[in-house]
Design a protein around this motif. Structure first.
Motif, PDB file in Angstrom:
ATOM      1  N   MET A   1      -1.956  10.566  12.878  1.00 22.52           N
ATOM      2  CA  MET A   1      -2.770  10.209  11.741  1.00 22.52           C
ATOM      3  C   MET A   1      -2.175  10.757  10.445  1.00 22.52           C
ATOM      4  SD  MET A   1      -5.620   8.863  10.724  1.00 22.52           S
ATOM      5  CE  MET A   1      -6.699   8.953   9.352  1.00 22.52           C
ATOM      6  N   LEU A   2      -1.765  12.018  10.435  1.00 17.44           N
ATOM      7  CA  LEU A   2      -1.221  12.648   9.250  1.00 17.44           C
ATOM      8  C   LEU A   2       0.076  11.968   8.833  1.00 17.44           C
ATOM      9  CD1 LEU A   2      -1.676  14.867   7.210  1.00 17.44           C
ATOM     10  CD2 LEU A   2      -0.452  16.436   8.707  1.00 17.44           C
ATOM     11  N   THR A   3       0.875  11.537   9.812  1.00 15.70           N
ATOM     12  CA  THR A   3       2.132  10.862   9.510  1.00 15.70           C
ATOM     13  C   THR A   3       1.860   9.508   8.845  1.00 15.70           C
ATOM     14  OG1 THR A   3       3.148  11.935  11.420  1.00 15.70           O
ATOM     15  CG2 THR A   3       4.293  10.047  10.500  1.00 15.70           C
ATOM     16  N   ALA A   4       0.870   8.784   9.281  1.00 18.37           N
ATOM     17  CA  ALA A   4       0.535   7.487   8.701  1.00 18.37           C
ATOM     18  C   ALA A   4       0.066   7.647   7.255  1.00 18.37           C
ATOM     19  CB  ALA A   4      -0.540   6.805   9.533  1.00 18.37           C
ATOM     20  N   VAL A   5      -0.708   8.678   6.988  1.00 21.79           N
ATOM     21  CA  VAL A   5      -1.184   8.946   5.632  1.00 21.79           C
ATOM     22  C   VAL A   5       0.004   9.311   4.740  1.00 21.79           C
ATOM     23  CG1 VAL A   5      -2.588  10.501   4.220  1.00 21.79           C
ATOM     24  CG2 VAL A   5      -3.490   9.610   6.369  1.00 21.79           C
ATOM     25  N   SER A   6       0.915  10.092   5.263  1.00 21.04           N
ATOM     26  CA  SER A   6       2.108  10.479   4.500  1.00 21.04           C
ATOM     27  C   SER A   6       2.965   9.266   4.169  1.00 21.04           C
ATOM     28  CB  SER A   6       2.945  11.480   5.296  1.00 21.04           C
ATOM     29  OG  SER A   6       2.211  12.649   5.537  1.00 21.04           O
ATOM     30  N   VAL A   7       3.124   8.368   5.116  1.00 18.84           N
ATOM     31  CA  VAL A   7       3.903   7.153   4.878  1.00 18.84           C
ATOM     32  C   VAL A   7       3.214   6.281   3.832  1.00 18.84           C
ATOM     33  CG1 VAL A   7       4.687   4.981   5.950  1.00 18.84           C
ATOM     34  CG2 VAL A   7       5.028   7.152   7.134  1.00 18.84           C
ATOM     35  N   LEU A   8       1.905   6.145   3.912  1.00 20.40           N
ATOM     36  CA  LEU A   8       1.167   5.355   2.934  1.00 20.40           C
ATOM     37  C   LEU A   8       1.261   5.971   1.536  1.00 20.40           C
ATOM     38  CD1 LEU A   8      -2.027   4.367   4.952  1.00 20.40           C
ATOM     39  CD2 LEU A   8      -0.186   2.865   4.184  1.00 20.40           C
ATOM     40  N   LEU A   9       1.155   7.275   1.447  1.00 15.00           N
ATOM     41  CA  LEU A   9       1.276   7.938   0.158  1.00 15.00           C
ATOM     42  C   LEU A   9       2.696   7.792  -0.409  1.00 15.00           C
ATOM     43  CD1 LEU A   9      -0.817  11.209   0.562  1.00 15.00           C
ATOM     44  CD2 LEU A   9      -1.311   9.243  -0.873  1.00 15.00           C
ATOM     45  N   ALA A  10       3.699   7.881   0.435  1.00 14.78           N
ATOM     46  CA  ALA A  10       5.080   7.704  -0.016  1.00 14.78           C
ATOM     47  C   ALA A  10       5.291   6.282  -0.516  1.00 14.78           C
ATOM     48  CB  ALA A  10       6.046   8.035   1.109  1.00 14.78           C
ATOM     49  N   ALA A  11       4.758   5.301   0.209  1.00 10.46           N
ATOM     50  CA  ALA A  11       4.899   3.895  -0.205  1.00 10.46           C
ATOM     51  C   ALA A  11       4.179   3.664  -1.532  1.00 10.46           C
ATOM     52  CB  ALA A  11       4.347   2.977   0.877  1.00 10.46           C
ATOM     53  N   LEU A  12       2.994   4.237  -1.674  1.00 10.06           N
ATOM     54  CA  LEU A  12       2.244   4.104  -2.919  1.00 10.06           C
ATOM     55  C   LEU A  12       2.992   4.751  -4.076  1.00 10.06           C
ATOM     56  CD1 LEU A  12      -0.365   3.275  -4.381  1.00 10.06           C
ATOM     57  CD2 LEU A  12      -1.295   5.509  -3.744  1.00 10.06           C
ATOM     58  N   THR A  13       3.591   5.893  -3.833  1.00 13.09           N
ATOM     59  CA  THR A  13       4.349   6.588  -4.872  1.00 13.09           C
ATOM     60  C   THR A  13       5.550   5.767  -5.313  1.00 13.09           C
ATOM     61  OG1 THR A  13       3.672   8.711  -3.931  1.00 13.09           O
ATOM     62  CG2 THR A  13       5.585   8.725  -5.400  1.00 13.09           C
ATOM     63  N   ILE A  14       6.266   5.202  -4.369  1.00 13.46           N
ATOM     64  CA  ILE A  14       7.430   4.360  -4.698  1.00 13.46           C
ATOM     65  C   ILE A  14       6.980   3.124  -5.470  1.00 13.46           C
ATOM     66  CG2 ILE A  14       9.239   2.907  -3.697  1.00 13.46           C
ATOM     67  CD1 ILE A  14       9.468   5.042  -1.479  1.00 13.46           C
ATOM     68  N   PHE A  15       5.882   2.509  -5.044  1.00 11.22           N
ATOM     69  CA  PHE A  15       5.353   1.337  -5.725  1.00 11.22           C
ATOM     70  C   PHE A  15       4.962   1.667  -7.168  1.00 11.22           C
ATOM     71  CE2 PHE A  15       1.629  -1.372  -6.734  1.00 11.22           C
ATOM     72  CZ  PHE A  15       2.262  -2.604  -6.711  1.00 11.22           C
ATOM     73  N   LEU A  16       4.296   2.788  -7.371  1.00 12.09           N
ATOM     74  CA  LEU A  16       3.907   3.193  -8.719  1.00 12.09           C
ATOM     75  C   LEU A  16       5.131   3.536  -9.577  1.00 12.09           C
ATOM     76  CD1 LEU A  16       0.738   5.376  -8.040  1.00 12.09           C
ATOM     77  CD2 LEU A  16       0.841   3.094  -9.048  1.00 12.09           C
ATOM     78  N   ALA A  17       6.145   4.113  -8.982  1.00  8.64           N
ATOM     79  CA  ALA A  17       7.366   4.429  -9.724  1.00  8.64           C
ATOM     80  C   ALA A  17       8.061   3.148 -10.187  1.00  8.64           C
ATOM     81  CB  ALA A  17       8.304   5.260  -8.861  1.00  8.64           C
ATOM     82  N   VAL A  18       8.118   2.145  -9.315  1.00  9.20           N
ATOM     83  CA  VAL A  18       8.729   0.864  -9.689  1.00  9.20           C
ATOM     84  C   VAL A  18       7.930   0.210 -10.807  1.00  9.20           C
ATOM     85  CG1 VAL A  18       9.221  -1.481  -8.866  1.00  9.20           C
ATOM     86  CG2 VAL A  18       9.864   0.491  -7.479  1.00  9.20           C
ATOM     87  N   LEU A  19       6.623   0.214 -10.700  1.00  8.52           N
ATOM     88  CA  LEU A  19       5.780  -0.349 -11.753  1.00  8.52           C
ATOM     89  C   LEU A  19       5.964   0.419 -13.067  1.00  8.52           C
ATOM     90  CD1 LEU A  19       2.382  -1.174  -9.989  1.00  8.52           C
ATOM     91  CD2 LEU A  19       4.118  -2.766 -10.808  1.00  8.52           C
TER      92      LEU A  19
END
Length: 81
Positions: A1-19
């Motif tokens: 569960m913690l790994t999935a949350v970390s992956v989602l947060l990393a993806a969100l961070t990358i998406f926000l950085a690109v935006l």
């Protein structure tokens, strides 16, 4: 569960950085084009910036120049010449 949350947060961070990068580029281009237009139009003869610079240059050029009639004819110690 913690790994999935970390992956989602990393993806969100990358998406926000690109935006953020794309948004900054768009804002920068918009500001640059508006500034160029403002300066190009403002310094054409008869416009406000041209008149402002022209008046300031005239004030600087003639600063300290006085007619002979208006000159102060006193010497360094205050006596009339």
């Amino acid at each position: 569960m913690l790994t999935a949350v970390s992956v989602l947060l990393a993806a969100l961070t990358i998406f926000l950085a690109v935006l953020g990068v794309l948004g900054w580029a768009a804002i920068s281009n918009g500001v640059r084009s508006r500034t160029e237009f403002f300066l190009n139009e403002g310094f054409k003869e008869g416009n406000s910036l041209y008149s402002l610079v022209e008046a300031r240059v005239a004030a600087i050029v003639y600063k300290g120049i006085a007619a002979i009639d208006e000159a102060d004819d006193t010497s360094e110690n205050g006596e009339k010449a």
